[in-house]
Design an enzyme around this catalytic site. Structure first.
Site, PDB file in Angstrom:
ATOM      1  N   ARG A  75       0.088  14.869  13.116  1.00  0.00           N
ATOM      2  CA  ARG A  75       0.802  14.396  11.919  1.00  0.00           C
ATOM      3  C   ARG A  75       1.223  15.608  11.089  1.00  0.00           C
ATOM      4  O   ARG A  75       0.682  15.865  10.013  1.00  0.00           O
ATOM      5  CB  ARG A  75      -0.066  13.431  11.104  1.00  0.00           C
ATOM      6  CG  ARG A  75      -0.450  12.191  11.893  1.00  0.00           C
ATOM      7  CD  ARG A  75      -1.132  11.130  11.059  1.00  0.00           C
ATOM      8  NE  ARG A  75      -0.218  10.430  10.159  1.00  0.00           N
ATOM      9  CZ  ARG A  75      -0.561   9.376   9.412  1.00  0.00           C
ATOM     10  NH1 ARG A  75      -1.786   8.905   9.461  1.00  0.00           N
ATOM     11  NH2 ARG A  75       0.312   8.792   8.626  1.00  0.00           N
ATOM     12  N   ARG A 106      -9.079   0.183   3.961  1.00  0.00           N
ATOM     13  CA  ARG A 106      -8.170   1.136   3.329  1.00  0.00           C
ATOM     14  C   ARG A 106      -6.839   0.486   2.968  1.00  0.00           C
ATOM     15  O   ARG A 106      -6.181   0.905   2.022  1.00  0.00           O
ATOM     16  CB  ARG A 106      -7.884   2.317   4.278  1.00  0.00           C
ATOM     17  CG  ARG A 106      -9.007   3.315   4.342  1.00  0.00           C
ATOM     18  CD  ARG A 106      -8.551   4.588   5.042  1.00  0.00           C
ATOM     19  NE  ARG A 106      -7.131   4.760   4.877  1.00  0.00           N
ATOM     20  CZ  ARG A 106      -6.265   4.939   5.861  1.00  0.00           C
ATOM     21  NH1 ARG A 106      -6.665   4.992   7.097  1.00  0.00           N
ATOM     22  NH2 ARG A 106      -4.984   5.086   5.611  1.00  0.00           N
ATOM     23  N   LYS A 131       0.835  -1.212   0.000  1.00  0.00           N
ATOM     24  CA  LYS A 131       0.000   0.000   0.000  1.00  0.00           C
ATOM     25  C   LYS A 131       0.863   1.253   0.000  1.00  0.00           C
ATOM     26  O   LYS A 131       0.659   2.164  -0.799  1.00  0.00           O
ATOM     27  CB  LYS A 131      -0.911   0.002   1.233  1.00  0.00           C
ATOM     28  CG  LYS A 131      -1.591   1.345   1.486  1.00  0.00           C
ATOM     29  CD  LYS A 131      -2.408   1.361   2.759  1.00  0.00           C
ATOM     30  CE  LYS A 131      -1.676   1.784   3.988  1.00  0.00           C
ATOM     31  NZ  LYS A 131      -1.648   3.208   4.308  1.00  0.00           N
ATOM     32  N   ASN A 132       1.815   1.319   0.941  1.00  0.00           N
ATOM     33  CA  ASN A 132       2.535   2.578   1.120  1.00  0.00           C
ATOM     34  C   ASN A 132       3.517   2.882  -0.016  1.00  0.00           C
ATOM     35  O   ASN A 132       3.965   4.018  -0.152  1.00  0.00           O
ATOM     36  CB  ASN A 132       3.201   2.627   2.499  1.00  0.00           C
ATOM     37  CG  ASN A 132       2.161   2.795   3.600  1.00  0.00           C
ATOM     38  OD1 ASN A 132       1.010   3.181   3.327  1.00  0.00           O
ATOM     39  ND2 ASN A 132       2.524   2.496   4.835  1.00  0.00           N
ATOM     40  N   CYS A 187      -5.260   7.872   9.082  1.00  0.00           N
ATOM     41  CA  CYS A 187      -5.454   7.331  10.434  1.00  0.00           C
ATOM     42  C   CYS A 187      -5.138   8.390  11.483  1.00  0.00           C
ATOM     43  O   CYS A 187      -4.188   9.161  11.335  1.00  0.00           O
ATOM     44  CB  CYS A 187      -4.529   6.129  10.660  1.00  0.00           C
ATOM     45  SG  CYS A 187      -4.988   4.679   9.732  1.00  0.00           S
ATOM     46  N   ASP A 231       3.943   0.198  12.189  1.00  0.00           N
ATOM     47  CA  ASP A 231       2.743  -0.347  11.540  1.00  0.00           C
ATOM     48  C   ASP A 231       2.504  -1.818  11.892  1.00  0.00           C
ATOM     49  O   ASP A 231       1.501  -2.400  11.464  1.00  0.00           O
ATOM     50  CB  ASP A 231       2.830  -0.171  10.013  1.00  0.00           C
ATOM     51  CG  ASP A 231       2.771   1.298   9.615  1.00  0.00           C
ATOM     52  OD1 ASP A 231       2.452   2.132  10.469  1.00  0.00           O
ATOM     53  OD2 ASP A 231       3.064   1.602   8.438  1.00  0.00           O
TER      54      ASP A 231
HETATM   55  C1  EPZ Z   1       4.118   6.707   6.694  1.00  0.00           C
HETATM   56  O1  EPZ Z   1       3.410   7.809   7.243  1.00  0.00           O
HETATM   57  C2  EPZ Z   1       3.100   5.605   6.536  1.00  0.00           C
HETATM   58  N1  EPZ Z   1       2.048   6.084   5.652  1.00  0.00           N
HETATM   59  C3  EPZ Z   1       2.535   5.212   7.892  1.00  0.00           C
HETATM   60  O2  EPZ Z   1       1.731   4.077   7.689  1.00  0.00           O
HETATM   61  C4  EPZ Z   1       3.675   4.823   8.838  1.00  0.00           C
HETATM   62  O3  EPZ Z   1       3.158   4.596  10.131  1.00  0.00           O
HETATM   63  C5  EPZ Z   1       4.730   5.931   8.893  1.00  0.00           C
HETATM   64  O4  EPZ Z   1       5.169   6.278   7.552  1.00  0.00           O
HETATM   65  C6  EPZ Z   1       5.972   5.542   9.694  1.00  0.00           C
HETATM   66  O5  EPZ Z   1       6.546   4.387   9.137  1.00  0.00           O
HETATM   67  C7  EPZ Z   1       2.254   6.106   4.338  1.00  0.00           C
HETATM   68  O6  EPZ Z   1       3.305   5.719   3.821  1.00  0.00           O
HETATM   69  C8  EPZ Z   1       1.137   6.582   3.504  1.00  0.00           C
HETATM   70  P1  EPZ Z   1       6.400   9.867   8.700  1.00  0.00           P
HETATM   71  P2  EPZ Z   1       4.061   9.270   7.220  1.00  0.00           P
HETATM   72  O7  EPZ Z   1       6.436  11.133   7.955  1.00  0.00           O
HETATM   73  O8  EPZ Z   1       4.890   9.381   6.000  1.00  0.00           O
HETATM   74  C9  EPZ Z   1       6.875  13.104  12.235  1.00  0.00           C
HETATM   75  C10 EPZ Z   1      -0.141   2.702   7.939  1.00  0.00           C
HETATM   76  O9  EPZ Z   1      -0.714   2.147   8.916  1.00  0.00           O
HETATM   77  N2  EPZ Z   1       6.837  14.102  11.154  1.00  0.00           N
HETATM   78  O10 EPZ Z   1       7.489   8.873   8.499  1.00  0.00           O
HETATM   79  O11 EPZ Z   1       2.969  10.247   7.423  1.00  0.00           O
HETATM   80  C11 EPZ Z   1       5.541  12.398  12.409  1.00  0.00           C
HETATM   81  O12 EPZ Z   1       4.670  13.137  13.238  1.00  0.00           O
HETATM   82  C12 EPZ Z   1       0.328   4.137   8.016  1.00  0.00           C
HETATM   83  O13 EPZ Z   1       0.033   2.151   6.838  1.00  0.00           O
HETATM   84  C13 EPZ Z   1       7.042  15.431  11.449  1.00  0.00           C
HETATM   85  O14 EPZ Z   1       7.237  15.809  12.610  1.00  0.00           O
HETATM   86  O15 EPZ Z   1       4.986   9.162   8.499  1.00  0.00           O
HETATM   87  C14 EPZ Z   1       5.982  11.056  12.988  1.00  0.00           C
HETATM   88  O16 EPZ Z   1       6.162  11.201  14.381  1.00  0.00           O
HETATM   89  C15 EPZ Z   1      -0.046   4.813   9.280  1.00  0.00           C
HETATM   90  N3  EPZ Z   1       7.042  16.330  10.409  1.00  0.00           N
HETATM   91  C16 EPZ Z   1       7.343  10.802  12.351  1.00  0.00           C
HETATM   92  O17 EPZ Z   1       7.788  12.078  11.867  1.00  0.00           O
HETATM   93  C17 EPZ Z   1       6.843  15.944   9.116  1.00  0.00           C
HETATM   94  O18 EPZ Z   1       6.848  16.812   8.243  1.00  0.00           O
HETATM   95  C18 EPZ Z   1       7.331   9.835  11.179  1.00  0.00           C
HETATM   96  O19 EPZ Z   1       6.305  10.214  10.253  1.00  0.00           O
HETATM   97  C19 EPZ Z   1       6.625  14.591   8.842  1.00  0.00           C
HETATM   98  C20 EPZ Z   1       6.626  13.684   9.870  1.00  0.00           C
END
Ligand code: EPZ
Length: 419
Positions: free
Chosen positions: A122, A398, A22-23, A117, A306
């Site tokens: 986020r 989803r 998916k991702n 989610c 995840d």
């Molecule tokens: C991706 O989300 C995945 N989603 C998530 O999967 C997954 O949990 C996550 O990566 C971590 O592996 C998709 O790929 C669509 P991040 P993403 O940016 O990209 C902080 C699932 O169940 N952060 O790596 O949104 C954030 O708050 C989903 O399939 C900032 O502070 O996650 C988090 O604490 C849920 N500023 C950490 O970084 C930013 O600009 C990691 O988030 C971006 C992120």
């Protein structure tokens, strides 16, 4: 409204074919906007996030033909608008990839704040910082993001946080920018490598994806005419691996990349389960009550957030006390309240949860708070004695293709029931 009704306990046994990730897919689809031509994407998971992504692309002007339920041919020759449909983009998280891709393609995009989610705050500040360093202006007004760039120019970009989304989004925006962009402290997840491989197949010049420094040498144009197959879903594979352990079953997972499953394999050994790596398939079995273990979620190659709820089911049933420290999302323990309704003894405080293992879980009505929480409840329902009713299926749909069918094929007594 629909619910899943699961009757347990059932040790899951047999073979499961893992779907495309998916991702990775939710990033590869918007990445096609960078191509002025036609390409075919295969091994797409048949899930609602993909259908929404395709509809967003269609409304931007792309022509999409479904070859079968896992393959589309997409023609992005005529992108007719720079306004993405706000109602659809706010439905899921990965709609933020439209920004990077459209900045690259048209130098302009208007898009709704991404949904997805509810896992706590986020923010997308790292995405915005990246776009601005490439020369774009980004404004946020009343829930709409307006991003614009006359001409994107390569830049060195240091990510303050390891972010999957920001790494991919900056990669998308910089593929056609003049010069060499460097992303330092990049995320290393398998889907990042997959998106880079897709873009390189289409003529991009991205090096180092999968390490923490990615270099993107801007090219003039990407070409179509290619077929690309999405990488197998590491998280779906991990979900079934943990389902085998929690239900004391024996599963063989086909179409997976075992290298991507190392952190999960290590934890399964620690709790007393067995894993056999057969190259492109993996066998997982467990014939005793799992041992306790401690987990800290981390970016890849650490233990993935995840899979934290699915691992939580194993630890809820383990012999002894376990601790999970969730270091990525602040609200990813909502499922523990549901497991407690089933007889688990879990105390969650902030980003830490304590699991006092119980011998058995018992069926109960439970609510899925997010995608992976939903998968954890399906596993818990299969392991539990009696009948479990799982509500809020839209989260599960989803990200998991035909979850009840895949579970039924390996012995689960699970039905989708319309209320
Ligand atoms: C991706 O989300 C995945 N989603 C998530 O999967 C997954 O949990 C996550 O990566 C971590 O592996 C998709 O790929 C669509 P991040 P993403 O940016 O990209 C902080 C699932 O169940 N952060 O790596 O949104 C954030 O708050 C989903 O399939 C900032 O502070 O996650 C988090 O604490 C849920 N500023 C950490 O970084 C930013 O600009 C990691 O988030 C971006 C992120």
């Amino acid at each position: 409204m629909e619910k899943l009704v699961v009757k347990g306990p059932t040790p899951l046994k047999g073979e499961v074919t893992i779907s495309g990730a998916k991702n990775a897919a939710v990033a590869i689809l918007p990445a096609t906007l960078l191509i002025d031509g036609v390409c075919t994407i295969e091994n797409l998971p048949n899930i609602s996030d993909i259908k929404i992504s395709c509809e967003i692309l269609r409304q931007l002007g792309a022509k999409i033909t479904w070859n079968n339920e896992h393959s589309i041919t997409i023609d992005t020759t005529n992108i007719t608008t720079t306004k993405a449909p706000l109602d659809l983009t706010s439905k899921f998280r990965a709609s933020y990839y439209i920004i990077g891709a459209m900045l690259g393609r048209k130098g302009e995009i208007e898009v709704g704040m991404p949904g997805g989610c509810k896992l706590g705050a986020r923010p997308i500040d790292q995405h915005i910082k990246g776009f601005e360093m490439l020369g774009a202006t980004v404004n946020l007004e009343k829930g709409t993001i307006y991003a614009k760039a006359k001409k994107l120019k390569a830049a060195p970009i240091y990510m303050d946080i390891v972010s999957v989304g920001a790494t991919i989004n900056v990669m998308l925006a910089s593929v056609l920018a003049k010069g060499t962009t460097t992303i330092d402290n990049a995320a290393k997840e398998p889907h990042i490598v997959d998106v880079a491989n897709f873009l390189n197949t289409m003529g991009a010049d991205i090096r180092g994806a999968g390490t923490d420094v990615i270099k993107i040498n801007g090219v003039e144009k990407l070409h179509g005419g290619c077929t690309y197959s999405v990488v197998p879903d590491q998280i779906e594979a991990g979900t079934f691996m943990l389902a085998a352990v929690a239900t004391r079953g024996d599963l063989t997972l086909k179409n997976c990349i075992t290298k991507h499953l190392e952190s999960i394999t290590a934890k399964i050994f620690e709790v007393g389960g067995n894993v056999e790596d057969n190259g492109d398939s993996i066998r997982v079995w467990c014939n005793k009550r799992p041992n306790n273990a401690n987990i800290k979620t981390l970016p890849y190659p650490g233990f993935p957030t995840d899979l934290q709820p699915q691992m939580g089911v194993v630890l809820a049933l383990a012999n002894g006390t376990s601790v999970i420290n969730e270091s990525i999302w602040e609200s990813r323990f909502q499922y523990t309240e549901e497991l407690n309704k089933m007889g688990a003894k879990i105390t969650a405080q902030g980003k830490t949860a304590f699991f006092e293992g119980v011998k058995k879980l018992y069926g109960a009505p439970v609510y899925s708070s997010d995608l992976r929480a939903g998968a954890a409840l399906v596993i818990a329902g299969t392991a539990a004695e009696g009948e479990t009713e799982i509500y809020n299926l839209e989260h599960i749909d989803r990200g998991y293709e035909n979850i009840e069918e895949k579970f039924r094929k390996i012995g689960a007594k699970i039905e989708r029931v319309k209320e």
